[in-house]
Design a protein around this motif. Structure first.
Motif, PDB file in Angstrom:
ATOM      1  N   ARG A 171       0.856  -1.179   0.000  1.00  0.00           N
ATOM      2  CA  ARG A 171       0.000   0.000   0.000  1.00  0.00           C
ATOM      3  C   ARG A 171       0.896   1.234   0.000  1.00  0.00           C
ATOM      4  NH1 ARG A 171      -2.842   2.086   4.492  1.00  0.00           N
ATOM      5  NH2 ARG A 171      -2.346   0.329   5.832  1.00  0.00           N
ATOM      6  N   VAL A 172       0.452   2.301  -0.631  1.00  0.00           N
ATOM      7  CA  VAL A 172       1.227   3.547  -0.661  1.00  0.00           C
ATOM      8  C   VAL A 172       0.461   4.599   0.142  1.00  0.00           C
ATOM      9  CG1 VAL A 172       2.271   5.308  -2.148  1.00  0.00           C
ATOM     10  CG2 VAL A 172       2.063   2.948  -2.972  1.00  0.00           C
ATOM     11  N   ASP A 173       1.176   5.293   1.005  1.00  0.00           N
ATOM     12  CA  ASP A 173       0.517   6.265   1.880  1.00  0.00           C
ATOM     13  C   ASP A 173       1.478   7.442   2.116  1.00  0.00           C
ATOM     14  OD1 ASP A 173      -1.464   7.301   3.538  1.00  0.00           O
ATOM     15  OD2 ASP A 173      -0.955   6.015   5.247  1.00  0.00           O
ATOM     16  N   ALA A 174       0.975   8.496   2.755  1.00  0.00           N
ATOM     17  CA  ALA A 174       1.817   9.630   3.137  1.00  0.00           C
ATOM     18  C   ALA A 174       1.750   9.781   4.650  1.00  0.00           C
ATOM     19  CB  ALA A 174       1.302  10.899   2.477  1.00  0.00           C
ATOM     20  N   PHE A 175       2.815  10.355   5.234  1.00  0.00           N
ATOM     21  CA  PHE A 175       2.738  10.642   6.669  1.00  0.00           C
ATOM     22  C   PHE A 175       3.336  12.011   6.959  1.00  0.00           C
ATOM     23  CE2 PHE A 175       7.079   9.934   8.384  1.00  0.00           C
ATOM     24  CZ  PHE A 175       7.688   9.369   7.272  1.00  0.00           C
ATOM     25  N   HIS A 176       2.792  12.657   7.993  1.00  0.00           N
ATOM     26  CA  HIS A 176       3.201  14.032   8.314  1.00  0.00           C
ATOM     27  C   HIS A 176       3.634  14.157   9.767  1.00  0.00           C
ATOM     28  CE1 HIS A 176       1.338  15.342   4.498  1.00  0.00           C
ATOM     29  NE2 HIS A 176       0.447  14.401   4.786  1.00  0.00           N
ATOM     30  N   THR A 177       3.589  13.044  10.484  1.00  0.00           N
ATOM     31  CA  THR A 177       3.893  13.070  11.920  1.00  0.00           C
ATOM     32  C   THR A 177       5.253  12.421  12.169  1.00  0.00           C
ATOM     33  OG1 THR A 177       2.847  10.930  12.110  1.00  0.00           O
ATOM     34  CG2 THR A 177       1.460  12.862  12.548  1.00  0.00           C
ATOM     35  N   LEU A 178       5.570  12.239  13.436  1.00  0.00           N
ATOM     36  CA  LEU A 178       6.758  11.449  13.779  1.00  0.00           C
ATOM     37  C   LEU A 178       6.567  10.061  13.193  1.00  0.00           C
ATOM     38  CD1 LEU A 178       7.659  11.743  17.579  1.00  0.00           C
ATOM     39  CD2 LEU A 178       9.160  12.163  15.623  1.00  0.00           C
ATOM     40  N   LEU A 179       7.634   9.512  12.634  1.00  0.00           N
ATOM     41  CA  LEU A 179       7.510   8.204  11.986  1.00  0.00           C
ATOM     42  C   LEU A 179       6.929   7.145  12.920  1.00  0.00           C
ATOM     43  CD1 LEU A 179       7.977   6.219   9.672  1.00  0.00           C
ATOM     44  CD2 LEU A 179      10.323   5.931  10.527  1.00  0.00           C
ATOM     45  N   VAL A 180       7.445   7.075  14.136  1.00  0.00           N
ATOM     46  CA  VAL A 180       6.974   6.001  15.032  1.00  0.00           C
ATOM     47  C   VAL A 180       5.491   6.162  15.374  1.00  0.00           C
ATOM     48  CG1 VAL A 180       9.184   5.280  16.001  1.00  0.00           C
ATOM     49  CG2 VAL A 180       7.961   7.191  17.042  1.00  0.00           C
ATOM     50  N   VAL A 188       7.257  -2.832  12.378  1.00  0.00           N
ATOM     51  CA  VAL A 188       8.609  -2.842  11.820  1.00  0.00           C
ATOM     52  C   VAL A 188       8.787  -1.684  10.847  1.00  0.00           C
ATOM     53  CG1 VAL A 188      10.120  -4.140  10.242  1.00  0.00           C
ATOM     54  CG2 VAL A 188       8.944  -5.340  12.084  1.00  0.00           C
ATOM     55  N   VAL A 189       9.990  -1.076  10.903  1.00  0.00           N
ATOM     56  CA  VAL A 189      10.377  -0.042   9.936  1.00  0.00           C
ATOM     57  C   VAL A 189      11.486  -0.626   9.077  1.00  0.00           C
ATOM     58  CG1 VAL A 189      11.496   2.215   9.670  1.00  0.00           C
ATOM     59  CG2 VAL A 189       9.764   1.888  11.448  1.00  0.00           C
ATOM     60  N   ILE A 190      11.357  -0.493   7.773  1.00  0.00           N
ATOM     61  CA  ILE A 190      12.388  -0.971   6.846  1.00  0.00           C
ATOM     62  C   ILE A 190      13.228   0.213   6.391  1.00  0.00           C
ATOM     63  CG2 ILE A 190      12.806  -2.001   4.560  1.00  0.00           C
ATOM     64  CD1 ILE A 190      11.476  -3.970   6.433  1.00  0.00           C
ATOM     65  N   LEU A 215      18.064   4.314  16.701  1.00  0.00           N
ATOM     66  CA  LEU A 215      18.140   4.336  18.168  1.00  0.00           C
ATOM     67  C   LEU A 215      17.205   5.395  18.752  1.00  0.00           C
ATOM     68  CD1 LEU A 215      21.859   3.600  19.024  1.00  0.00           C
ATOM     69  CD2 LEU A 215      19.919   2.057  18.890  1.00  0.00           C
ATOM     70  N   MET A 216      17.089   6.519  18.054  1.00  0.00           N
ATOM     71  CA  MET A 216      16.155   7.550  18.518  1.00  0.00           C
ATOM     72  C   MET A 216      14.719   7.021  18.447  1.00  0.00           C
ATOM     73  SD  MET A 216      15.579  10.421  19.786  1.00  0.00           S
ATOM     74  CE  MET A 216      17.022  11.460  19.705  1.00  0.00           C
ATOM     75  N   ASN A 217      14.395   6.363  17.357  1.00  0.00           N
ATOM     76  CA  ASN A 217      13.049   5.800  17.233  1.00  0.00           C
ATOM     77  C   ASN A 217      12.784   4.750  18.308  1.00  0.00           C
ATOM     78  OD1 ASN A 217      12.281   7.406  15.109  1.00  0.00           O
ATOM     79  ND2 ASN A 217      12.907   5.955  13.535  1.00  0.00           N
ATOM     80  N   ARG A 218      13.795   3.971  18.622  1.00  0.00           N
ATOM     81  CA  ARG A 218      13.627   2.946  19.658  1.00  0.00           C
ATOM     82  C   ARG A 218      13.416   3.597  21.033  1.00  0.00           C
ATOM     83  NH1 ARG A 218      18.294  -1.231  20.239  1.00  0.00           N
ATOM     84  NH2 ARG A 218      17.338  -2.239  18.456  1.00  0.00           N
ATOM     85  N   ARG A 219      14.106   4.697  21.244  1.00  0.00           N
ATOM     86  CA  ARG A 219      13.953   5.440  22.499  1.00  0.00           C
ATOM     87  C   ARG A 219      12.516   5.929  22.670  1.00  0.00           C
ATOM     88  NH1 ARG A 219      17.339   9.159  25.847  1.00  0.00           N
ATOM     89  NH2 ARG A 219      15.722  10.683  26.252  1.00  0.00           N
ATOM     90  N   ILE A 220      11.941   6.374  21.563  1.00  0.00           N
ATOM     91  CA  ILE A 220      10.568   6.907  21.616  1.00  0.00           C
ATOM     92  C   ILE A 220       9.540   5.774  21.648  1.00  0.00           C
ATOM     93  CG2 ILE A 220       8.913   8.486  20.512  1.00  0.00           C
ATOM     94  CD1 ILE A 220      11.285   9.662  18.928  1.00  0.00           C
ATOM     95  N   ASP A 263       8.849  -0.748  21.202  1.00  0.00           N
ATOM     96  CA  ASP A 263       8.322  -1.982  20.599  1.00  0.00           C
ATOM     97  C   ASP A 263       8.374  -1.987  19.071  1.00  0.00           C
ATOM     98  OD1 ASP A 263       6.649   0.126  20.854  1.00  0.00           O
ATOM     99  OD2 ASP A 263       4.845  -1.045  21.304  1.00  0.00           O
ATOM    100  N   ILE A 264       8.941  -0.930  18.488  1.00  0.00           N
ATOM    101  CA  ILE A 264       9.061  -0.912  17.028  1.00  0.00           C
ATOM    102  C   ILE A 264      10.508  -1.217  16.640  1.00  0.00           C
ATOM    103  CG2 ILE A 264       8.922   0.560  14.961  1.00  0.00           C
ATOM    104  CD1 ILE A 264       6.585   1.980  16.374  1.00  0.00           C
ATOM    105  N   GLU A 265      10.685  -2.183  15.776  1.00  0.00           N
ATOM    106  CA  GLU A 265      12.041  -2.569  15.349  1.00  0.00           C
ATOM    107  C   GLU A 265      12.356  -1.999  13.977  1.00  0.00           C
ATOM    108  OE1 GLU A 265      14.361  -3.874  17.043  1.00  0.00           O
ATOM    109  OE2 GLU A 265      13.229  -4.653  18.746  1.00  0.00           O
ATOM    110  N   THR A 266      13.597  -1.583  13.795  1.00  0.00           N
ATOM    111  CA  THR A 266      14.059  -1.163  12.460  1.00  0.00           C
ATOM    112  C   THR A 266      14.840  -2.315  11.849  1.00  0.00           C
ATOM    113  OG1 THR A 266      14.244   1.109  13.249  1.00  0.00           O
ATOM    114  CG2 THR A 266      15.327   0.592  11.166  1.00  0.00           C
ATOM    115  N   VAL A 267      14.481  -2.659  10.625  1.00  0.00           N
ATOM    116  CA  VAL A 267      15.167  -3.739   9.910  1.00  0.00           C
ATOM    117  C   VAL A 267      15.902  -3.122   8.725  1.00  0.00           C
ATOM    118  CG1 VAL A 267      14.825  -5.825   8.516  1.00  0.00           C
ATOM    119  CG2 VAL A 267      13.514  -5.505  10.624  1.00  0.00           C
TER     120      VAL A 267
END
Ligand code: ADP
Length: 167
Positions: free
Chosen positions: A67-76, A86-88, A105-110, A113-117
């Protein structure tokens, strides 16, 4: 068991064959994916958000589960609202590593439970970036084989408009 939903975020200005390569690799692990285009206006992209999404929709039209989408907020925050876990991200070379490592690491701090792959593209794409594609196209060089025919056409058109002062 329901498969994990993964988000592949980026500016995608424009989507290249390197992005496509990462997406295809990610799909083998995560059969449900969202390609999420960043609406961050600070990056002053060459293509509008709608154009960048249109390019990706065209690129994934034959792919199942994307699916294709847009986002305007913090990624997490976006990832959570989508129910994804999961974030790729793509890793081309050592030069990508430091920034990507900081972000992950910043995303993990925030959001713990979200993993970056991280995935590595085919070596043919390790030198490829949206920025380089734009530079080459601006100077009239060929970007064939680095982006889709649609992107090739859109780049030519955009720079032609720019030269004639329309955009
Ligand atoms: P951002 O502004 O978020 O870095 P990009 O569109 O430049 O957005 O990149 C999105 C993701 O795709 C990043 O993880 C980047 O490292 C990765 N990427 C970009 N180009 C390539 C490529 N040629 N091969 C592999 N990964 C890539």
């Amino acid at each position: 068991m329901k498969s994990i939903l993964a988000v592949y975020p980026g500016t995608f200005d424009p989507f290249t064959n390197g992005h496509q390569d990462i997406l295809e690799r990610a799909l083998k692990i995560f059969p449900r994916m969202i390609v999420a285009v960043s609406g961050n206006p600070e990056k002053a992209p060459l293509f509008t958000l709608e154009e960048r999404m249109e390019i990706i929709r065209d690129a994934v039209r034959d792919m199942q589960g994307v699916r294709v989408d847009a986002f305007h907020t913090l990624l997490v925050d976006y990832v959570k609202t989508q129910g994804a876990a999961v974030v790729i991200r793509g890793l081309r070379a050592i030069s990508d590593f430091e920034y990507e490592f900081q972000m992950a690491l910043m995303n993990r701090r925030i959001a713990e439970d979200i993993e970056t792959v991280f995935l590595m593209p085919h070596e043919a794409y390790t030198y490829l970036s949206s920025r380089l594609v734009k530079e080459v196209a601006l100077l009239g060089g060929t970007v064939k084989g680095l982006v889709s025919p649609l992107v090739e056409r859109m780049l030519k058109e955009r720079y032609r408009q720019r030269k004639s002062g329309k955009r």
